[in-house]
Design a protein around this motif. Structure first.
Motif, PDB file in Angstrom:
ATOM      1  N   ARG A 123      31.891  78.071 102.764  1.00 46.67           N
ATOM      2  CA  ARG A 123      30.924  76.669 102.433  1.00 46.67           C
ATOM      3  C   ARG A 123      31.343  76.435 101.040  1.00 46.67           C
ATOM      4  O   ARG A 123      32.187  76.104 100.884  1.00 46.67           O
ATOM      5  CB  ARG A 123      29.578  78.089 102.391  1.00 46.67           C
ATOM      6  CG  ARG A 123      29.561  78.808 103.000  1.00 46.67           C
ATOM      7  CD  ARG A 123      29.104  80.437 102.646  1.00 46.67           C
ATOM      8  NE  ARG A 123      30.062  81.308 101.549  1.00 46.67           N
ATOM      9  CZ  ARG A 123      29.768  82.070 101.492  1.00 46.67           C
ATOM     10  NH1 ARG A 123      27.979  82.236 102.204  1.00 46.67           N
ATOM     11  NH2 ARG A 123      30.851  82.704 100.751  1.00 46.67           N
ATOM     12  N   GLN A 124      30.486  75.300 101.051  1.00 46.42           N
ATOM     13  CA  GLN A 124      30.833  73.899  99.821  1.00 46.42           C
ATOM     14  C   GLN A 124      30.957  75.106  98.610  1.00 46.42           C
ATOM     15  O   GLN A 124      30.301  76.046  97.729  1.00 46.42           O
ATOM     16  CB  GLN A 124      29.403  73.646  99.285  1.00 46.42           C
ATOM     17  CG  GLN A 124      29.653  72.424  98.824  1.00 46.42           C
ATOM     18  CD  GLN A 124      28.627  71.746  98.240  1.00 46.42           C
ATOM     19  OE1 GLN A 124      27.123  72.012  98.377  1.00 46.42           O
ATOM     20  NE2 GLN A 124      28.968  70.227  99.057  1.00 46.42           N
ATOM     21  N   GLY A 125      32.299  75.048  97.518  1.00 42.07           N
ATOM     22  CA  GLY A 125      32.888  75.413  96.907  1.00 42.07           C
ATOM     23  C   GLY A 125      33.325  76.574  96.601  1.00 42.07           C
ATOM     24  O   GLY A 125      34.127  77.056  95.471  1.00 42.07           O
ATOM     25  N   GLU A 126      33.640  77.143  98.042  1.00 42.94           N
ATOM     26  CA  GLU A 126      34.834  78.740  97.656  1.00 42.94           C
ATOM     27  C   GLU A 126      36.228  77.485  98.810  1.00 42.94           C
ATOM     28  O   GLU A 126      35.584  77.042 100.029  1.00 42.94           O
ATOM     29  CB  GLU A 126      33.700  79.092  99.280  1.00 42.94           C
ATOM     30  CG  GLU A 126      34.305  79.987  99.342  1.00 42.94           C
ATOM     31  CD  GLU A 126      33.175  80.877 100.298  1.00 42.94           C
ATOM     32  OE1 GLU A 126      32.351  81.920 100.070  1.00 42.94           O
ATOM     33  OE2 GLU A 126      33.103  80.815 102.238  1.00 42.94           O
ATOM     34  N   GLN A 181      36.351  71.475 100.850  1.00 39.96           N
ATOM     35  CA  GLN A 181      34.702  71.915 100.609  1.00 39.96           C
ATOM     36  C   GLN A 181      34.994  72.658  99.319  1.00 39.96           C
ATOM     37  O   GLN A 181      33.712  72.589  98.579  1.00 39.96           O
ATOM     38  CB  GLN A 181      34.942  73.047 101.239  1.00 39.96           C
ATOM     39  CG  GLN A 181      34.194  72.130 102.852  1.00 39.96           C
ATOM     40  CD  GLN A 181      35.640  72.056 103.386  1.00 39.96           C
ATOM     41  OE1 GLN A 181      36.751  73.084 103.430  1.00 39.96           O
ATOM     42  NE2 GLN A 181      35.773  71.159 104.220  1.00 39.96           N
ATOM     43  N   ARG A 225      35.884  72.265  96.090  1.00 41.22           N
ATOM     44  CA  ARG A 225      35.761  70.606  95.534  1.00 41.22           C
ATOM     45  C   ARG A 225      34.417  70.698  94.546  1.00 41.22           C
ATOM     46  O   ARG A 225      34.376  69.723  93.773  1.00 41.22           O
ATOM     47  CB  ARG A 225      36.431  69.558  95.959  1.00 41.22           C
ATOM     48  CG  ARG A 225      38.079  69.948  96.261  1.00 41.22           C
ATOM     49  CD  ARG A 225      38.903  68.494  96.368  1.00 41.22           C
ATOM     50  NE  ARG A 225      39.957  68.804  97.096  1.00 41.22           N
ATOM     51  CZ  ARG A 225      40.322  67.599  98.304  1.00 41.22           C
ATOM     52  NH1 ARG A 225      40.583  66.469  97.849  1.00 41.22           N
ATOM     53  NH2 ARG A 225      41.397  68.287  98.837  1.00 41.22           N
ATOM     54  N   THR A 226      33.843  71.084  95.193  1.00 40.66           N
ATOM     55  CA  THR A 226      32.197  70.662  94.829  1.00 40.66           C
ATOM     56  C   THR A 226      31.291  71.250  94.565  1.00 40.66           C
ATOM     57  O   THR A 226      31.773  72.216  95.273  1.00 40.66           O
ATOM     58  CB  THR A 226      31.547  69.556  96.058  1.00 40.66           C
ATOM     59  OG1 THR A 226      32.065  68.410  96.198  1.00 40.66           O
ATOM     60  CG2 THR A 226      29.834  68.794  95.215  1.00 40.66           C
ATOM     61  N   ARG A 227      31.016  72.187  93.205  1.00 38.84           N
ATOM     62  CA  ARG A 227      30.536  73.004  92.616  1.00 38.84           C
ATOM     63  C   ARG A 227      31.429  74.251  92.992  1.00 38.84           C
ATOM     64  O   ARG A 227      31.298  75.133  93.335  1.00 38.84           O
ATOM     65  CB  ARG A 227      28.888  73.299  93.441  1.00 38.84           C
ATOM     66  CG  ARG A 227      27.820  71.802  93.078  1.00 38.84           C
ATOM     67  CD  ARG A 227      26.751  72.255  93.135  1.00 38.84           C
ATOM     68  NE  ARG A 227      26.868  72.759  95.219  1.00 38.84           N
ATOM     69  CZ  ARG A 227      25.568  72.251  95.703  1.00 38.84           C
ATOM     70  NH1 ARG A 227      24.851  72.027  95.552  1.00 38.84           N
ATOM     71  NH2 ARG A 227      26.138  71.840  96.651  1.00 38.84           N
ATOM     72  N   SER A 228      32.654  74.378  92.830  1.00 37.84           N
ATOM     73  CA  SER A 228      33.687  75.237  92.897  1.00 37.84           C
ATOM     74  C   SER A 228      33.305  76.290  91.973  1.00 37.84           C
ATOM     75  O   SER A 228      32.613  76.459  91.201  1.00 37.84           O
ATOM     76  CB  SER A 228      34.861  75.281  92.380  1.00 37.84           C
ATOM     77  OG  SER A 228      35.093  73.576  92.601  1.00 37.84           O
ATOM     78  N   GLU A 229      33.562  77.603  92.814  1.00 41.69           N
ATOM     79  CA  GLU A 229      33.230  79.380  92.268  1.00 41.69           C
ATOM     80  C   GLU A 229      34.949  79.220  92.420  1.00 41.69           C
ATOM     81  O   GLU A 229      35.696  79.915  93.170  1.00 41.69           O
ATOM     82  CB  GLU A 229      32.650  80.103  93.904  1.00 41.69           C
ATOM     83  CG  GLU A 229      31.210  79.430  93.915  1.00 41.69           C
ATOM     84  CD  GLU A 229      30.543  79.604  92.948  1.00 41.69           C
ATOM     85  OE1 GLU A 229      30.658  80.792  91.884  1.00 41.69           O
ATOM     86  OE2 GLU A 229      28.734  78.931  92.515  1.00 41.69           O
ATOM     87  N   ARG A 230      35.035  79.234  90.929  1.00 38.47           N
ATOM     88  CA  ARG A 230      36.496  79.530  90.945  1.00 38.47           C
ATOM     89  C   ARG A 230      37.006  80.889  90.372  1.00 38.47           C
ATOM     90  O   ARG A 230      38.191  81.254  90.124  1.00 38.47           O
ATOM     91  CB  ARG A 230      36.468  78.300  89.436  1.00 38.47           C
ATOM     92  CG  ARG A 230      36.497  77.336  89.423  1.00 38.47           C
ATOM     93  CD  ARG A 230      37.097  76.615  88.479  1.00 38.47           C
ATOM     94  NE  ARG A 230      38.271  75.986  88.306  1.00 38.47           N
ATOM     95  CZ  ARG A 230      39.041  75.701  88.740  1.00 38.47           C
ATOM     96  NH1 ARG A 230      38.626  74.207  89.302  1.00 38.47           N
ATOM     97  NH2 ARG A 230      40.253  75.028  88.685  1.00 38.47           N
TER      98      ARG A 230
END
Length: 417
Positions: free
Chosen positions: A299-302, A389, A391-396
């Protein structure tokens, strides 16, 4: 006074007068009044230091087997002629002349004459962590700044600063409180907090006092940077795996192709809807993933890494996606989606490239001769890279690992397992 008698020092103001004189000695003397005043016979010069400090001298203590160096000794950078005389005056001139005389007496062991820079009372320290490749938060060299702090050098310029390291363990380095390191220049003391299981870069630079009547600019205050790179292995990784509900740890999906309807009339039009891609889409929905035709992604940010067994596939070099070579083979099989979540931020490296090995045991309780045995079916290797995926709205704060394992079950007369 003549130029030879002038004691030129940084931070002072001087008036200069230049006169042309006859080489035979027939010109005016220093005390003669000018016959004709020029437009600007005397110039005022505020003599500031434009030369930034050099690199400090770093002496790192022996590094133990786990990489957790205890401390480092750092000495003020050397300062040579003429800047040393402009900074410290006559005592510096005498020290430089003594070193030159010593070099002349022993040429084999000669060293460049210099004194510890008296204009650098502080050490600026910048702590960085190595980021995974392609991490958008990293700088051009692949590092993420954690914090910047300073330490005072000893009052005696010749004495080194003993900078101790305080190694800590954390699931996420951002959980460590470094607010005490953010005080004013020269007021912070104590050990430097560092975090284990990460690649650490400690950048040190000598720092002049904040006096722009002495230094020409802020950049002239800050010296050249030297770097110390460290990696301390954690004695034990505490709770590295997030506890997930059983329904998230393992999901078993049995996919069936769409039933065939009545035969359509012959047409020259080519069908645009690939039934195999529909199967991939259903699998993605069931596993909380994203499908792009025959490809599975996170998923995005994952940040995610995949593994797969018993399905024909192509994995990305960093294992961040799976592309099925023949999506139609998903039909009629149990596709078991096993997942785990690492409770570690993206800078976590462990002891290299962590690898998770997947084992499977299939049991039919009550069946005659049922003697299930464990079998190794594959592994997931966590590469030190970031997928597109993520690199956008990253869940770090975590890393997701997903493994797909397929096997064909025995089916009944109804075609179901």
């Amino acid at each position: 006074m003549g130029l030879a008698a002038a004691d030129l020092r940084y931070g002072r103001r001087y008036e200069f007068r230049v006169r042309l004189a006859d080489a035979t000695g027939g010109g005016p003397t220093l005390v003669d009044d000018p016959v004709r005043e020029g437009e600007a016979p005397v110039a005022l010069l505020h003599m500031k230091r434009h030369v930034p400090p050099r690199r400090p001298l770093v002496d790192l203590a022996a590094i133990p087997a786990d990489g957790a160096a205890a401390s480092v000794e750092i000495t003020r950078p050397p300062l040579g002629y003429p800047a040393a005389v402009f900074a410290a005056g006559a005592p510096a001139r005498a020290e430089l002349l003594a070193q030159i005389a010593a070099n002349d007496a022993d040429p084999a062991n000669a060293t460049p004459p210099a004194i510890p820079d008296p204009d650098t009372p502080w050490l600026r320290t910048r702590v960085l962590l190595r980021a995974p490749t392609y991490d958008p938060a990293a700088d051009d060299h692949g590092w993420i700044e954690w914090y910047t702090t300073s330490r005072p050098f000893p009052a005696d310029p010749a004495q080194p600063l003993a900078l101790a390291f305080d190694w800590r363990s954390a699931a996420d380095y951002r959980e460590i409180d470094v607010s005490a390191q953010l005080g004013a220049e020269g007021l912070v003391t104590g050990a430097l907090p560092l975090v284990r299981s990460r690649d650490i870069r400690v950048e040190v630079a000598a720092l002049g006092r904040n006096d722009l009547a002495y230094f020409a600019s802020q950049s002239a205050r800050l010296g050249d940077v030297d770097a110390i790179e460290l990696h301390a292995v954690a004695a034990a990784e505490t709770d590295p795996i997030v506890t997930l509900p059983d329904s998230d740890r393992l999901r078993s999906v049995f996919l069936r192709p769409d039933p065939a309807g009545a035969r359509a009339a012959v047409s020259a039009t080519v069908a645009q809807n690939d039934p195999g891609s529909a199967l991939v889409g259903r699998l993605a929905i069931a596993a909380d993933l994203v499908a792009d035709e025959a490809m599975l992604m996170g998923r995005q940010g994952e940040r995610i890494a995949f593994g797969c067994a018993r399905l024909t596939h192509h994995a990305a070099p960093d294992a961040s996606s799976l592309e099925f070579a023949d999506p139609s083979e998903l039909a009629g099989q149990w596709v078991n989606v096993a997942q785990m979540v690492l409770d570690r931020d993206w800078t976590w490296r462990g002891q290299g490239a962590p690898t998770v090995r997947i084992r499977r045991r299939v049991s039919l309780p009550g069946a005659p001769g049922d003697a299930p045995a464990w079998r190794d079916v594959g592994e997931i290797q966590l590469m030190n890279t970031i997928n597109v995926q993520a690199r956008t709205r990253s869940e770090r704060g975590y890393i997701r690992l997903v493994f797909l394992d397929a096997f064909t079950p025995p089916v009944g007369q109804d075609g179901l397992p």
